[in-house]
Motif scaffolding. Structure first.
Motif, PDB file in Angstrom:
ATOM      1  N   UNK A   1       0.880  -1.106  -0.131  1.00  0.00           N
ATOM      2  CA  UNK A   1      -0.108  -0.004   0.257  1.00  0.00           C
ATOM      3  C   UNK A   1       0.901   1.226  -0.068  1.00  0.00           C
ATOM      4  N   UNK A   2       0.518   2.187  -0.859  1.00  0.00           N
ATOM      5  CA  UNK A   2       1.341   3.557  -0.903  1.00  0.00           C
ATOM      6  C   UNK A   2       1.165   4.162   0.453  1.00  0.00           C
ATOM      7  N   UNK A   3       1.872   5.072   0.862  1.00  0.00           N
ATOM      8  CA  UNK A   3       1.807   5.905   2.027  1.00  0.00           C
ATOM      9  C   UNK A   3       1.495   7.386   2.030  1.00  0.00           C
ATOM     10  N   UNK A   4       0.811   7.581   0.766  1.00  0.00           N
ATOM     11  CA  UNK A   4       0.173   8.904   0.384  1.00  0.00           C
ATOM     12  C   UNK A   4      -1.188   8.855  -0.014  1.00  0.00           C
ATOM     13  N   UNK A   5      -1.933   7.893   0.512  1.00  0.00           N
ATOM     14  CA  UNK A   5      -3.238   7.837   0.189  1.00  0.00           C
ATOM     15  C   UNK A   5      -4.122   9.056   0.442  1.00  0.00           C
ATOM     16  N   UNK A   6      -5.052   9.513  -0.760  1.00  0.00           N
ATOM     17  CA  UNK A   6      -5.931  10.750  -0.807  1.00  0.00           C
ATOM     18  C   UNK A   6      -7.154  10.204  -0.365  1.00  0.00           C
ATOM     19  N   UNK A   7      -8.089  11.035   0.123  1.00  0.00           N
ATOM     20  CA  UNK A   7      -9.372  11.019   0.487  1.00  0.00           C
ATOM     21  C   UNK A   7     -10.245  11.976  -0.106  1.00  0.00           C
ATOM     22  N   UNK A   8     -11.020  11.354  -1.106  1.00  0.00           N
ATOM     23  CA  UNK A   8     -11.957  12.017  -1.761  1.00  0.00           C
ATOM     24  C   UNK A   8     -13.565  11.954  -1.200  1.00  0.00           C
ATOM     25  N   UNK A   9     -14.093  13.068  -0.597  1.00  0.00           N
ATOM     26  CA  UNK A   9     -15.377  12.857  -0.017  1.00  0.00           C
ATOM     27  C   UNK A   9     -16.371  13.319  -1.103  1.00  0.00           C
ATOM     28  N   UNK A  10     -17.377  12.200  -1.164  1.00  0.00           N
ATOM     29  CA  UNK A  10     -18.578  12.698  -1.992  1.00  0.00           C
ATOM     30  C   UNK A  10     -19.979  12.722  -1.202  1.00  0.00           C
ATOM     31  N   UNK A  11     -19.731  12.847   0.150  1.00  0.00           N
ATOM     32  CA  UNK A  11     -20.980  13.077   1.046  1.00  0.00           C
ATOM     33  C   UNK A  11     -22.047  14.022   0.258  1.00  0.00           C
ATOM     34  N   UNK A  12     -21.561  14.994  -0.052  1.00  0.00           N
ATOM     35  CA  UNK A  12     -22.638  16.002  -0.475  1.00  0.00           C
ATOM     36  C   UNK A  12     -22.852  15.723  -2.064  1.00  0.00           C
ATOM     37  N   UNK A  13     -22.544  14.841  -2.547  1.00  0.00           N
ATOM     38  CA  UNK A  13     -22.908  14.547  -4.051  1.00  0.00           C
ATOM     39  C   UNK A  13     -23.693  13.078  -3.825  1.00  0.00           C
ATOM     40  N   UNK A  14     -22.821  12.059  -3.829  1.00  0.00           N
ATOM     41  CA  UNK A  14     -23.218  10.632  -3.825  1.00  0.00           C
ATOM     42  C   UNK A  14     -24.195  10.439  -2.549  1.00  0.00           C
ATOM     43  N   UNK A  15     -23.710  10.857  -1.376  1.00  0.00           N
ATOM     44  CA  UNK A  15     -24.162  10.809  -0.064  1.00  0.00           C
ATOM     45  C   UNK A  15     -25.752  11.333  -0.228  1.00  0.00           C
ATOM     46  N   UNK A  16     -25.532  12.580  -0.887  1.00  0.00           N
ATOM     47  CA  UNK A  16     -27.104  13.288  -0.816  1.00  0.00           C
ATOM     48  C   UNK A  16     -28.062  12.435  -1.841  1.00  0.00           C
ATOM     49  N   UNK A  17     -27.477  11.529  -2.399  1.00  0.00           N
ATOM     50  CA  UNK A  17     -28.361  10.769  -3.323  1.00  0.00           C
ATOM     51  C   UNK A  17     -29.088   9.572  -2.648  1.00  0.00           C
ATOM     52  N   UNK A  18     -28.933   9.585  -1.331  1.00  0.00           N
ATOM     53  CA  UNK A  18     -29.272   8.695  -0.369  1.00  0.00           C
ATOM     54  C   UNK A  18     -30.998   8.790  -0.272  1.00  0.00           C
ATOM     55  N   UNK A  19     -31.793   8.064  -0.803  1.00  0.00           N
ATOM     56  CA  UNK A  19     -33.310   8.091  -0.795  1.00  0.00           C
ATOM     57  C   UNK A  19     -33.882   8.886   0.353  1.00  0.00           C
ATOM     58  N   UNK A  20     -34.457  10.211  -0.092  1.00  0.00           N
ATOM     59  CA  UNK A  20     -35.224  10.758   1.151  1.00  0.00           C
ATOM     60  C   UNK A  20     -34.356  11.983   1.688  1.00  0.00           C
ATOM     61  N   UNK A  21     -32.978  11.870   1.254  1.00  0.00           N
ATOM     62  CA  UNK A  21     -32.073  13.043   1.881  1.00  0.00           C
ATOM     63  C   UNK A  21     -32.090  14.224   0.819  1.00  0.00           C
ATOM     64  N   UNK A  22     -32.236  15.564   1.542  1.00  0.00           N
ATOM     65  CA  UNK A  22     -32.040  16.605   0.845  1.00  0.00           C
ATOM     66  C   UNK A  22     -31.378  17.714   1.895  1.00  0.00           C
ATOM     67  N   UNK A  23     -30.427  18.075   1.105  1.00  0.00           N
ATOM     68  CA  UNK A  23     -29.520  18.955   1.977  1.00  0.00           C
ATOM     69  C   UNK A  23     -29.468  20.338   1.372  1.00  0.00           C
ATOM     70  N   UNK A  24     -29.817  21.442   2.489  1.00  0.00           N
ATOM     71  CA  UNK A  24     -30.031  22.748   1.647  1.00  0.00           C
ATOM     72  C   UNK A  24     -28.544  23.319   1.552  1.00  0.00           C
ATOM     73  N   UNK A  25     -28.655  24.384   0.951  1.00  0.00           N
ATOM     74  CA  UNK A  25     -27.254  25.317   0.491  1.00  0.00           C
ATOM     75  C   UNK A  25     -26.328  25.720   1.904  1.00  0.00           C
ATOM     76  N   UNK A  26     -27.108  26.166   3.054  1.00  0.00           N
ATOM     77  CA  UNK A  26     -26.407  26.332   4.301  1.00  0.00           C
ATOM     78  C   UNK A  26     -25.927  24.965   4.877  1.00  0.00           C
ATOM     79  N   UNK A  27     -26.744  24.080   4.807  1.00  0.00           N
ATOM     80  CA  UNK A  27     -26.309  22.834   5.422  1.00  0.00           C
ATOM     81  C   UNK A  27     -25.256  22.088   4.650  1.00  0.00           C
ATOM     82  N   UNK A  28     -25.186  22.399   3.325  1.00  0.00           N
ATOM     83  CA  UNK A  28     -23.926  22.008   2.548  1.00  0.00           C
ATOM     84  C   UNK A  28     -22.596  22.499   2.976  1.00  0.00           C
ATOM     85  N   UNK A  29     -22.859  23.949   3.098  1.00  0.00           N
ATOM     86  CA  UNK A  29     -21.552  24.797   3.489  1.00  0.00           C
ATOM     87  C   UNK A  29     -21.229  24.364   5.119  1.00  0.00           C
TER      88      UNK A  29
END
Length: 497
Positions: A1-29
């Motif tokens: 395993x490489x020692x410079x692993x990067x973390x790409x967080x997609x909570x605000x895109x793929x996470x928001x595609x959770x059924x029934x989830x809607x995140x407002x602009x202020x909440x996204x910020x």
């Protein structure tokens, strides 16, 4: 395993595609700011083409000049890229369907057409100064030859990173290793993007990183479509603890950001969720609790403070005497060995009757054994609730707090919610207490059934439990809440002595 692993967080895109989830602009910020504080490398802030509201949300995030790279999802079409550019993002997550299944039935195009779209979109995005992460949808059902050809065309067009998506979670850890090891031979860094349809997203992500992938796509709490995505907190803590890889993530923020996302998304975490669940560091068994009290490593793989969590001892039929003694000591109360024996027997007796022994129950038993008659700091003198068809549920309460009378009103989604809201308003100047959990059970049958309400209240870093059983669900809820509040206020008084 490489020692410079990067973390790409997609909570605000793929996470928001959770059924029934809607995140407002202020909440996204709010979430984006906390993700940046957490230290993730890339924040996928959304899909700019989705709506004007989504564009506003992404623009608000980019205007805050975060340290993380801000990314927008985009299809391989000019309008998506232009819309992302208007939001001032640093990069696009350019997603191209790659499997025969998706190309034939979703896009209704030929592979050659898809390849040309990939080249055109990549060149256009690069010519406008964007970082391009070229991502193949349904990659794990695409032949390796087709996949590599598509990626190589993208690389020639200027793609900076590559991502292969296990879109419906079909990989196993063994297959994940072989799959990503083959892709790691390409001339650009590779990202792993796993879904959790078979509960293997985290394991598959770790195996991909083991095989040479350099970046992990994750979401807080594992939010995402269907069964969700690989959980950020689980992937990172596995890397840090099991593989000894320094991810650069401030892990002490995990519990805080987990509960922020839980509150905003409305998706309740299961109590036994790894790393951030309420029971992740909870102990009931006498043997386990005794071991943890002597040396935490006996039954905890990491210290709860590492992820901003806390250790908790639960009173149940498996509880040991030492745990009860520790819980009593927390309230600045001392008991003799004989008194502890009597308290222990009473707790065991309640547990054997099938009851959950709450913190208030333990306090009541202890006070009874020690002949203490504490005065409640908060007394409910009156309450009324109004609800019905086309009527907003409202409640008003008159309470006495430390011999001072207060009257407050509240509204809610129902009469219980309204009553709790009114009481919360009445105590806001006395203590900052939040309702963490609320459970209702019918103890008996029929329309006049006894209703058992169990609540968990949080004050600072402490969570206490309380219950009430009444035929009226509103009264039971109010009483349980009041008992919990009084327990917290009483403990505070004892600690200040």
């Amino acid at each position: 395993m490489l020692d410079n692993i990067k973390i790409f967080d997609t909570t605000l895109r793929d996470g928001e595609q959770t059924p029934g989830v809607l995140i407002t602009s202020n909440e996204k910020l709010k979430i984006a700011l906390k993700l940046d504080e957490l230290g993730v490398d890339v924040i996928e802030a959304g899909s700019a083409i989705t709506s004007k509201g989504e564009q506003k949300s992404i623009k608000t995030i980019t205007e805050n000049n975060l340290d993380a790279e801000i990314c927008s999802f985009a299809r391989p079409v000019k309008v998506d890229i232009d819309t992302a550019l208007n939001c001032d993002v640093d990069s696009i997550h350019l997603v191209i369907p790659s499997s025969d299944l998706h190309i034939q039935y979703k896009l209704r195009k030929t592979r050659e057409q898809v390849e040309q779209m990939t080249v055109n979109a990549t060149e256009y995005a690069k010519s406008h100064g964007l970082i391009v992460e070229l991502s193949t949808e349904d990659a794990t059902r695409t032949s390796m030859d087709d996949l590599k050809r598509l990626y190589n065309l993208g690389i020639e067009a200027g793609a900076d990173r590559l991502c292969a998506c296990d879109t419906v979670g079909l990989l196993t850890p063994e297959k994940s290793y072989d799959f990503y090891k083959e892709l790691a031979t390409l001339s650009r860094p590779v990202s792993v993007h796993c879904h959790d349809d078979f509960g293997l997203a985290v394991a598959n992500t770790l195996m991909a990183l083991n095989a040479g992938a350099q970046q992990a796509h994750v979401t807080i709490n594992g939010l995402g479509e269907r069964a969700g995505n690989a959980s950020c907190e689980e992937v990172v803590m596995a890397l840090e603890t099991l593989y000894h890889i320094d991810t650069g993530i401030n892990t002490k923020l995990f519990y805080e950001i987990s509960h922020l996302v839980e509150t905003i998304s409305g998706v309740t975490l299961q109590s036994n969720k790894a790393i951030v669940g309420e029971n992740a560091f909870a102990h009931e068994s006498g043997i386990h609790a005794d071991g943890v009290l002597k040396k935490s490593e006996t039954y905890e793989p990491i210290k709860p403070e590492t992820v901003g969590h806390r250790r908790r001892f639960v009173l149940g039929k498996h509880v040991g005497k030492h745990v009860i003694n520790e819980k009593i000591k927390e309230t600045n109360t001392q008991v003799t060995e004989d008194e502890l024996d009597r308290i222990f027997k009473r707790v065991k007796s309640l547990s054997d009757m099938g009851k959950t022994v709450t913190d208030v129950d333990l306090q009541t038993i202890t006070d009874d054994i020690l002949h203490i008659n504490p005065e409640d700091s908060l007394i409910l003198e009156e309450y009324t609730t109004v609800s019905g068809n086309k009527v907003t549920p409202t409640a008003s309460v008159k309470v006495n707090i430390n011999n001072k009378e207060k009257i407050e009103a509240g509204v809610g989604v129902g009469p219980v919610d309204a009553a709790i809201e009114a009481i919360q308003k009445s105590i806001k100047d006395t203590a900052d207490i939040t309702l963490e959990e609320y459970h209702v059970d019918a103890v008996t049958g029929g329309t006049d059934a006894l209703i058992d309400v169990l609540v968990k209240l949080k004050h600072e870093d402490k969570v206490i439990t309380a219950r009430s059983t009444e035929p009226d669900v509103i009264l039971a809820s109010v009483e349980a809440y009041l008992k919990g509040v009084n327990k917290i206020l009483t403990d505070d008084k004892k600690m200040r002595k």
